[in-house]
Design an enzyme around this catalytic site. Structure first.
Site, mmCIF file in Angstrom:
data_model
loop_
_atom_site.group_PDB
_atom_site.id
_atom_site.type_symbol
_atom_site.label_atom_id
_atom_site.label_comp_id
_atom_site.label_asym_id
_atom_site.label_seq_id
_atom_site.Cartn_x
_atom_site.Cartn_y
_atom_site.Cartn_z
ATOM 1 C CD GLN A 18 19.933 17.638 9.957
ATOM 2 O OE1 GLN A 18 21.211 17.802 9.360
ATOM 3 N NE2 GLN A 18 19.603 17.271 9.079
ATOM 4 C CB THR B 155 29.603 13.155 15.605
ATOM 5 O OG1 THR B 155 29.347 12.481 14.297
ATOM 6 C CG2 THR B 155 30.354 11.692 16.122
ATOM 7 C CD GLU B 156 23.748 11.012 10.787
ATOM 8 O OE1 GLU B 156 23.071 11.700 11.403
ATOM 9 O OE2 GLU B 156 23.853 10.605 9.914
ATOM 10 N NE ARG C 145 23.946 19.118 7.343
ATOM 11 C CZ ARG C 145 25.009 18.437 8.430
ATOM 12 N NH1 ARG C 145 25.200 17.701 7.507
ATOM 13 N NH2 ARG C 145 24.916 18.765 9.366
ATOM 14 C CG LEU D 12 27.128 16.961 17.379
ATOM 15 C CD1 LEU D 12 25.087 17.036 16.717
ATOM 16 C CD2 LEU D 12 27.467 16.815 15.741
ATOM 17 C CG LEU E 23 32.252 19.314 7.574
ATOM 18 C CD1 LEU E 23 33.226 17.927 7.823
ATOM 19 C CD2 LEU E 23 32.619 20.370 7.723
ATOM 20 C CG HIS F 22 22.790 19.497 13.240
ATOM 21 N ND1 HIS F 22 24.377 19.961 14.882
ATOM 22 C CD2 HIS F 22 23.744 18.876 12.337
ATOM 23 C CE1 HIS F 22 25.307 19.649 13.897
ATOM 24 N NE2 HIS F 22 25.028 18.304 12.845
ATOM 25 N N GLY G 246 34.046 35.452 5.584
ATOM 26 C CA GLY G 246 33.832 33.932 6.367
ATOM 27 C C GLY G 246 34.781 33.229 5.962
ATOM 28 C CG HIS H 100 22.578 15.502 15.801
ATOM 29 N ND1 HIS H 100 22.718 14.722 16.277
ATOM 30 C CD2 HIS H 100 23.497 15.871 13.941
ATOM 31 C CE1 HIS H 100 23.400 14.457 15.822
ATOM 32 N NE2 HIS H 100 23.920 14.931 14.440
ATOM 33 N N GLY I 268 35.156 29.762 7.361
ATOM 34 C CA GLY I 268 34.859 28.595 7.546
ATOM 35 C C GLY I 268 35.198 27.732 6.648
ATOM 36 C CB ALA J 299 31.860 27.378 2.471
ATOM 37 N N GLY J 300 34.732 29.448 3.330
ATOM 38 C CA GLY J 300 35.100 30.536 2.225
ATOM 39 C C GLY J 300 36.478 30.116 1.921
#
Ligand code: FAD
Ligand code: FES
Lengths: 242, 565
Positions: free
Chosen positions: B230, B244-245, B376, B242, B382, B341, B10, B232, B12, B14-15
């Site tokens: 989740q 965004t919030e 979440r 999306l 993120l 989402h 991965g 959205h 992204g 995290a990776g």
């Protein structure tokens, strides 16, 4: 729904002698993107059709290609905006074809690596973070929009001449760092682009500005670098080297 | 065969965070099925949470308040020790990211800007306009270029090799060469992201199949809390991209066909900034009660924010609306509807990102620590990806430095690769009956209709049965071409089996959990039931389907209370 004729450039270097066009007649919604259409064609008509994509919202930079002569992103090109029932799709120029609409972007990534595209910060993390005014960052904001899709590289006539030019995206990226108030790289480390195949190669014909899907103006960055180089060199003339 | 000390799957956030933090001197590789910059993380818009207290209204913020909001938002299913760790680490992490080069937006005075987000007591979401994911991912990727990290781009990991409770490596399909490659690793970190595309309407990248979660599960690593999915509240009607919030954080209104800000009926004090599960259900209810438009959507109205604010704070949203919705949010309201989402559940790991299998770690959206519990909060994932990615990099390095390699590793990964080749040969030698894309579209529809925002025993049981039928049909499929270079149908064939597994685990967990908690809403059990269900679902693979067991939630100082906004 409307009937479209897709003429897609096909090439599998493992099996084909040279690229050729294949036609697919396909009924699609006018609101679909070219990427939606390509996926439908692959899913329903020809599973071997190869192309790149990921986000489908013009932010990952995977789907650059040539659509009816325009270098652009397939996910953001809505069929009805083409104003034509015939859709000609080709891979990005200035790159080798890997398969169908996929190109080998190795030279593009290599150029990026060459300019050291990472912040060279001061050694310590400031305890409560940096103090930077929005105004200081404004100069670099447009370059932060770059999604590294390679469209500018593909459109650039200087890259096409094939003499190892770094290309618009990499140079604009360098400017983004050199102008960042946090960046401490030495002048001599980036002044390497002061060479004929570096910042001086750009013809300033602005093809990159025309094709950038994110409204970045890479040549602004290139001109910025040129200006900085000249100013810096003049300063050095009047300063005694230690 | 390929061989490294640590293989991270991965590219992204995290990776890459794991790669940047692995011990110098170790041989590190990152494998990703797309170029790292094409990872889904790049699309994140709104921001990343940390209690920096920079906003004039956020001076009293603290990591403890952040932890409380996270736990309350999770409907008390988060492990409180994990949520505390996340929120404590958030503050130094933000300064670290800034130091690596992330160009955050600023407040006057030069500090990092923060905006309000749903479910948060203070404005604590740090952002770079509405392209936060783009700047984070590009910054971390570019930083890895300054290090000695080996990248394998466009390699799909297809199998995880685990024997006797220890991980030995992987098998991958190299898209460019078309070859199946055995990979030996002393430690493996999965950072493979979410499974959004198991659902028909999703804000996720088209590549988010979640196969990492599935292939860990098949290798015997348990999954946790998978029924929590989740939705959205605000995705652009039609394309489900999306919005965004942050658009509501900046002050956007939700409006029904009577011109009313209907959130007043559902969350009178938080209004549009209630947590996502609550807002998504409110919108869906309005639509179902006939108060939507065309029976499909409601409006998100930004017009009163004015041109300047929209251009400055939400330029990406405006661009999305212009290109994909054919409208300008400065002049028209945006038609929106809920869409899948985020994957709260995932690979069962602890606070060191370690799984029960030695040498195997997971971080980011594919994992479940659990910090998000049943729901979440925006801006926390993120954060989770970078914080737990880093922890995974550190934990795996420590493990590699302290353990011994084993001789049988090479044999085991070679065997696994040979088995996969054999399987592909079978796919090539059969007559094709139907194709995998048809089954894929069917699966997404089932999940959307029967395992979506509102759930009920009957439809859930039907879904489980239909997934079983799809699995039966899957076993009859074949490949239609024998040219294996860049063969996307082969990718889908290999990933689809894992999607079926994921769908099955979600559905079975949802059917078993007879209560309503966070994103899991049961029409037939509309109340939270702490007496019986304040516990994590653990799903283990068996050839007959998932085996479910349960584990208590870790509670420190925040006793479960009713969730009101
Ligand atoms: C549109 C959108 C906006 C969002 N905005 C926000 C926000 O504002 N704030 C916030 O906190 N969160 C946000 N989120 C959530 C957040 O973006 C994600 O949870 C987070 O980016 C996940 O990061 P990751 O590194 O875990 O996974 P990803 O970024 O999804 O990366 C997964 C990686 O794994 C690779 N991979 C997967 N499977 C395989 C395989 N089998 N073999 C090889 N490689 C594989 C992929 O190639 C990819 O590189 C948003 C999500 C969406 C959908
Ligand atoms: S698919 Fe990501 S830019 Fe087009």
């Amino acid at each position: 729904m409307a009937k479209y004729l897709f003429r897609i450039l096909r090439f599998n270097p493992a099996r084909d002698e040279k690229p050729y066009f294949q036609e697919f007649s396909y009924e699609a919604s006018e609101k679909d993107s070219v990427l939606d259409a390509l996926r439908s064609i692959r899913d329903n008509l020809d599973p071997t059709l190869a192309f790149r994509y990921s986000c489908r919202e013009a932010v990952c930079g995977a789907c650059g290609m040539v659509i009816n002569g325009q270098i652009t992103l397939a996910c953001r090109t809505i069929l009805e905006s083409l104003k034509s029932q015939v859709v000609v799709i080709e891979p990005l120029p200035n790159f080798e074809i890997q398969k169908d609409l996929m190109v080998d972007m190795t030279p593009f990534w290599k150029a990026l690596r060459e300019i050291k595209p990472f912040l060279h910060p001061q050694p310590e993390i400031p305890e409560k973070g940096y103090r930077i005014e929005e105004k200081q960052m404004e100069r670099i904001y447009q370059f932060i929009n770059c999604i590294l899709c390679g469209c500018c590289y593909s459109a650039c006539p200087v890259v096409a001449r094939g003499q190892g030019y770094l290309g618009p995206a990499a140079l604009a990226k360098l400017y983004r760092f050199v102008e960042d108030p946090r960046d401490k790289r030495s002048f001599s480390s980036w002044a390497k682009v002061d060479r004929p195949d570096g910042v001086w190669a750009c013809d300033t014909v602005f093809r990159c500005h025309e094709v950038c899907p994110k409204n970045v103006r890479p040549a602004d960055g290139i001109e910025g670098l040129r200006r900085k180089l000249v100013v810096e060199k003049i300063k050095r003339l009047f300063k005694k080297e230690p | 065969m390929v061989e490294h000390d640590i293989v991270i799957v991965g590219g992204g956030l995290a990776g890459l965070s794991a790669a940047l933090n692995a011990a110098p001197g170790l041989d590190i590789a990152v494998i990703s099925k797309v170029h790292p910059l094409r990872s889904h993380s790049v699309a994140a818009q709104g921001g990343i949470n940390a209690a920096l207290g920079n906003h004039p209204e956020g001076r009293d913020d603290s990591w403890e308040r952040h932890a409380f909001d996270t736990i309350k938002g999770s409907d008390y299913l988060a492990d409180q020790t994990a949520a505390e760790l996340l929120c404590q680490q958030a503050i130094p992490m933000l300064y670290e990211l800034e130091h690596l080069g992330v160009p955050f937006s600023r407040f006057p005075g030069g500090v990092i800007a923060q905006r309000p987000f749903g479910g948060a007591g203070f404005p604590r979401t740090c952002y770079a306009a509405d392209r936060t994911g783009l700047v984070l991912l590009h910054t971390l990727y570019e930083q890895t270029l300054s290090k000695d990290v080996h990248f394998y781009e466009e390699w799909l990991v297809t199998n995880l090799v685990v024997r006797d409770g220890r991980c030995y490596g992987l098998v991958a399909y190299d898209l460019q060469s078309g070859e199946i490659i055995p990979i030996k690793a002393r430690a493996v970190i999965f950072a493979t992201g979410g499974y959004g595309r198991v659902y028909q309407k999703s804000t996720n990248a088209l590549i988010n199949f979640g196969s990492g979660i599935g292939l860990a599960y098949r290798a015997g690593i348990p999954l946790k809390d998978m029924e929590f999915v989740q939705f959205h509240p605000t995705s652009l009607y039609g394309k489900n991209i999306l919005i965004t919030e942050g658009a509501r954080g900046e002050g956007g209104y939700l409006i029904n066909n009577q011109g009313k800000r209907f959130m007043a009926d559902y969350a009178p004090s938080a209004m549009e900034l209630a947590p996502r599960d609550i807002v998504a259900r409110a919108i869906q209810t309005e639509i179902q009660k006939g108060r939507g438009f065309e029976g499909e959507y409601v409006y998100l109205d930004l017009r009163h924010l004015g041109k300047e604010k929209i251009m400055k704070r939400l330029p990406g949203i405006r661009e999305i609306c212009l290109y994909f919705g054919g409208l300008d949010p400065i002049e028209e309201p945006i038609p929106i509807q809920p869409a899948q989402h985020y994957s709260m559940g995932g690979i069962d790991v602890n606070e060191k990102a370690a799984s029960p299998v030695e040498g195997f770690y997971a971080a980011g959206e594919c994992s479940c620590v659990s910090v998000h519990g049943a729901n979440r909060l925006g801006g926390n994932s993120l954060l989770e990806a970078v914080v737990f990615g880093k922890i995974a990099g550190l934990s795996a390095s420590e493990y590699v430095q302290e353990s011994q390699g084993e001789d049988r590793a090479a044999r085991l990964v070679n065997e696994a690769a040979a088995q996969l080749k054999e399987r592909i040969n079978q796919w090539l030698s059969k007559e094709s009956r139907g194709n995998v894309y048809q089954l894929f579209h069917r699966l997404k529809k089932i999940m959307m209709e029967k395992v979506g925002i509102f759930r009920e025993k009957g439809p859930l049981a039907e879904a489980l049965e239909e997934i079983g039928e799809l699995r039966h049909r899957y076993h009859q499929l074949a490949l239609r071409s024998d040219c294996l270079q860049f063969y996307q149908e082969l990718v889908t064939m290999m990933e689809f089996e894992y999607m079926l597994d994921i769908a099955e685990v979600i559905t079975k967990g949802a059917l078993a959990r007879e209560e309503t908690r966070g994103s899991h809403f049961r029409l037939d059990f509309p109340r939270r039931d702490d007496q019986n269900w304040l516990k994590h679902t653990i799903a283990e693979f068996t050839p007959k389907g998932p085996r479910l067991t349960y584990r208590p939630v870790k509670i420190t100082r925040y006793q479960p209370q009713e969730r009101k906004y």
